[in-house]
Write an enzyme that holds these catalytic residues in place. Structure first.
Site, PDB file in Angstrom:
ATOM      1  N   HIS A 374     -12.336 -23.657   5.583  1.00 19.33           N
ATOM      2  CA  HIS A 374     -11.355 -23.022   4.705  1.00 19.33           C
ATOM      3  C   HIS A 374     -11.064 -21.592   5.077  1.00 19.33           C
ATOM      4  CE1 HIS A 374     -11.803 -26.674   2.319  1.00 19.33           C
ATOM      5  NE2 HIS A 374     -10.516 -26.437   2.138  1.00 19.33           N
ATOM      6  N   ARG A 481      -2.676 -24.606  -3.254  1.00 19.04           N
ATOM      7  CA  ARG A 481      -4.117 -24.762  -3.482  1.00 19.04           C
ATOM      8  C   ARG A 481      -4.525 -23.869  -4.650  1.00 19.04           C
ATOM      9  NH1 ARG A 481      -4.179 -25.000   2.630  1.00 19.04           N
ATOM     10  NH2 ARG A 481      -5.361 -26.863   3.195  1.00 19.04           N
ATOM     11  N   CYS A 686      -0.247 -33.108   4.613  1.00 24.28           N
ATOM     12  CA  CYS A 686      -0.406 -31.673   4.349  1.00 24.28           C
ATOM     13  C   CYS A 686      -1.677 -31.081   4.955  1.00 24.28           C
ATOM     14  CB  CYS A 686      -0.354 -31.398   2.854  1.00 24.28           C
ATOM     15  SG  CYS A 686      -1.737 -32.090   1.965  1.00 24.28           S
TER      16      CYS A 686
HETATM   17  C1  PEP Z   1      -7.052 -31.565   3.439  1.00 20.17           C
HETATM   18  O1  PEP Z   1      -8.188 -31.918   3.165  1.00 20.17           O
HETATM   19  O2  PEP Z   1      -6.413 -31.931   4.445  1.00 20.17           O
HETATM   20  C2  PEP Z   1      -6.336 -30.638   2.546  1.00 20.17           C
HETATM   21  C3  PEP Z   1      -5.068 -30.356   2.725  1.00 20.17           C
HETATM   22  O3  PEP Z   1      -7.080 -30.040   1.583  1.00 20.17           O
HETATM   23  P1  PEP Z   1      -8.080 -28.831   1.874  1.00 20.17           P
HETATM   24  O4  PEP Z   1      -7.920 -28.442   3.306  1.00 20.17           O
HETATM   25  O5  PEP Z   1      -7.733 -27.733   0.931  1.00 20.17           O
HETATM   26  O6  PEP Z   1      -9.405 -29.453   1.575  1.00 20.17           O
END
Ligand code: PEP
Ligand code: MG
Length: 759
Positions: A374, A481, A686
């Protein structure tokens, strides 16, 4: 452990005298001259000399008592040459009864040293780097005792301050232990977020500066050491209790923490060595540093990856012990920082990154890190280039060093030369021109050459992201998010706070659709005010929708805030990490109830669409039932792929092991595209792959028509879309589905080049 008073009096006295001379009057060379005389007298030795490392791995004689004075600045030895060079090359003391019979002995006539037999040399270390050698010689064949060796090592540590202080040689000349000068360096890594950034190194976990080396009262130092050890032990205990905690600040996993804990708990050797160093006159901080420098220099030659990992643990522990001793705990984010920060860290969490003023952040260089962690996602959203897996960056970079993060070419320039700077300035200019080109393309449609329209959307999570939806010409926010605003606060935002925030997002999106994903915490997204979120396998643990279904109050508050902010507007709500239809239904029921309740208070959205994120592969086996209940579906490929391949998305060792462009992923997505198209359910991708032009091309070839990505990716993806022919890509992609290969990347790249697709 303690040492008898008789044995410690001498070394302590010597240290104090050395310190007094160092702090006294005279030029650095004069003081060094006095120091070697004092040491020689104290050790009843005929010779004491100090060699300092100069640029080019050369050890130069800087001061001597006993050797010919003319040899000063004339005698130079390469690392590895002679006894002195041997000590430097191996970063460890050499204690010889008869130096002349050692195979490394190198006779230098200008010194007149042929008459000396015994010799002891100790490295002068600073931060694990060799910066000089301190040597003592006697005519007779004398065996120096262990206490004498220890005393010399302590003096060498104090001398290191003087050498590193730049009084004797320019700091730029000091050479690291691996033979690379504090001269320009190029390190490679992996591109985690694109771009190029130029700036000044800021160490996220700065080395603690020790300003007192020599102790006045060793008993007091021992008490301080014991207290700091207790503090550290308590801290470690808390971590071990909370199995799964990643709160070492470096992002290690539990196994590492436990190993480190066990090591420190059992290895009284480590503590004994520190205690011994205190007994010989160093302050507690200096003793920790000394023992650590020793270990680090010795381990610099170790190539075994397991042992090197353990060195990291030890380093972390030593640093933590120093923090406990000095009370310096605060993140540098809250200190005085340059305007062009390149942050250097082993690893860093997204919230820690956001502690820094992002307008000053020019880049991030991590020893570890992975593409879908993240922190990389947040950095991408902020358009900050990130390099991960930069081996040795913490050893080779000092705070204040000029750095260039060239993430596009997976390299980090440390103290770059004029030439490199001017090349990079050229690249930065070219990037600015490209950005201007993307800005000009803003209002052009994302349409393929054969007239297929692709909807490009942005992923957002911070208020500053939102205006990008307009600037980039995207169709909307495909993924907001909501947890990111939760992560950067010190307390849970209440309904009013959240309503205000979501209102501003709607306002700033100027009527473009915004898909709000409900709170997706857990995994590597920790909330500072939720203490009990640590577990052994957080990626598969109590996270995301699992938490919000178990603690519905949190979700209920969020849904109310969303409904209030969406009054008279179109509300899109998306639930993350849905593993089975029942979870979606439970979440949707909560939403329906809140819609009813808020309607009674006058808050009525113009329309409501409810979707799920497909991130857990199990969900696809319930596609029939799911697709009858959702208004839209969004694939989070970051999580989906970690579960499909059983490969932790945050583990740098697995980075690149499985390719997103693999036949398995393609087949899965193709199947999903068909299901959604049959049932007329809108499908968006996404995850991070959607923002990479080659991956986006392949997804369009699979039939995907909606993508959501970091704002900075919209321009490059749109340029690619406008240069591709959807039908020909589709034909090619479908021909690959049954490929037995590991990755389809090279084939797809070649296809793109042959067909003039702009990547
Ligand atoms: C994913 O898991 O691809 C997603 C878009 O959510 P995050 O990256 O916030 O877990
Ligand atoms: Mg996810």
């Amino acid at each position: 452990m303690s040492i008898s008073p008789a044995a410690v009096t001498g070394p302590r006295r010597l240290l104090k005298r050395v310190r007094d001379v160092m702090a006294g009057p005279g030029s650095a060379e004069e003081r060094l001259g006095k120091i070697v005389t004092i040491i020689a007298a104290d050790m009843v030795a005929e010779v004491c000399s100090v060699y300092v490392m100069r640029a080019g791995e050369v050890l130069e004689l800087f001061a001597t008592c006993g050797l010919a004075a003319e040899a000063v600045h004339r005698t130079r030895l390469r690392t590895g040459e002679g006894i002195v060079g041997y000590v430097a090359a191996h970063a460890r003391p050499l204690n010889l009864r008869d130096a002349q019979s050692h195979p490394n002995f190198a006779y230098r006539p200008e010194t007149g040293e042929e008459i000396y037999h015994s010799m002891i040399g100790v490295p002068i270390l600073r931060g694990g780097r060799i910066i000089g050698v301190l040597a003592v010689q006697n005519r007779t064949e004398r065996q120096y005792t262990e206490d004498e060796q220890e005393a010399l090592e302590n003096v060498a540590m104090v001398l290191a301050e003087m050498v590193a202080g730049g009084e004797l040689v320019n700091r730029d000349e000091l050479i690291p232990a691996d033979g690379i000068a504090l001269l320009p360096l190029r390190l490679s890594g992996a591109r985690l977020a694109p771009g190029i950034g130029k700036g000044t190194a800021v160490l996220h976990e700065p080395r603690i500066v020790i300003d007192r080396m020599v102790a006045e009262d060793p008993q007091e130092e021992l008490t301080r050491l014991r207290e700091a050890m207790r503090g550290l032990q308590k801290h470690l205990d808390r971590m071990v209790e909370a199995v799964g905690s990643i709160d070492l600040g470096g992002g290690e996993d539990t196994g590492d923490i436990l190993d480190a804990y066990r090591m420190i708990a059992k290895d009284t050797g480590w503590l004994n060595r520190i205690t011994e160093a205190v007994n010989t006159g160093l302050t507690a901080e200096a003793a920790v540093q000394k023992v650590h420098d020793d270990t680090r220099a010795r381990m610099a030659q170790v190539t075994d990856p397991y042992l090197r990992e353990r060195l990291h643990d030890l380093e972390d522990l030593a640093n933590r012990l120093l923090q406990h001793l000095s009370g310096q705990f605060q993140s540098p984010a809250f200190g005085n920082l340059p305007d062009d920060i390149i942050l250097v860290a082993r690893n860093i969490g997204p919230a820690e990154l956001l502690d820094y003023d992002h307008t000053r952040l020019r880049g991030l260089a991590l020893e570890e890190g992975s593409h879908t962690s993240h922190v990389a996602i947040v950095a991408r959203a902020l358009d900050i280039p990130v390099l991960g897996g930069v081996k040795g960056v913490l050893d080779k970079v000092e705070g204040g060093d000029p750095l260039i993060v060239d993430a596009d070419n997976a390299q980090l320039f440390v103290r770059p030369s004029e030439d490199v700077r001017s090349v990079i300035d050229g690249a930065l200019k070219a990037r600015a021109e490209r950005k201007a080109l993307y800005a000009r393309m803003r209002d052009l449609p994302a349409q393929t050459r054969d007239d297929v329209n692709i909807s490009l959307n942005i992923n957002a999570g911070l208020l500053i992201d939102v205006p990008h939806v307009i600037e980039s010409g995207a169709d909307g926010i495909g993924l907001y998010r909501t947890e990111i605003p939760f992560m950067v606060r010190s307390a849970m935002p209440d309904i009013e706070d959240q309503t205000r925030l979501y209102n501003r997002i709607f306002d700033q999106a100027e009527g473009r659709p915004v898909v709000f994903r409900t709170l997706d915490v857990g995994g590597d997204k920790l909330l500072p005010y939720w203490q009990d979120m640590t577990e052994e396998n957080p990626a598969m643990g109590w996270r995301s929708i699992r938490i919000t279904l178990d603690r519905p109050a949190v979700l209920v508050h969020q849904l109310r805030a969303l409904i209030r902010a969406a009054h008279d507007r179109d509300l899109h709500v998306m639930f993350p990490m849905i593993a089975e239809v029942a979870e979606f239904r439970a979440a949707k029921q909560l939403l329906d109830r809140q819609l009813e309740r808020e309607a009674g208070r006058g808050f009525v959205p113009r329309s409501v669409k409810v979707g799920a994120m497909l991130e857990v592969p199990a969900l696809i086996w319930q596609a029939n039932s799911l697709l009858g209940q959702v208004d839209f579906l969004s694939v989070g490929t970051n999580d989906l792929l970690q579960f499909m391949f059983a490969a932790d998305r945050g583990n740098p060792r697995l980075e690149g092991r499985y390719d997103t462009l693999s036949p398995g992923v393609f087949t899965f997505l193709k199947h999903l595209v068909e299901l959604c198209s049959d049932r007329n359910v809108r499908l968006t991708i996404c995850g991070e792959m959607a923002g990479r032009p080659l991956e986006a091309m392949a997804l369009i070839g699979l039939g995907v028509r909606r993508l959501s990505m970091a704002p900075a990716s919209v321009g490059p993806v749109k340029e690619m879309v406008r240069s591709m022919n959807a039908r020909s890509v589709e034909q090619y992609v479908l021909s690959l589905l049954d490929s037995p290969g590991k990755s389809l990347r090279s084939g797809l790249k070649a296809f793109a080049i042959d067909h003039g697709v702009k990547l």
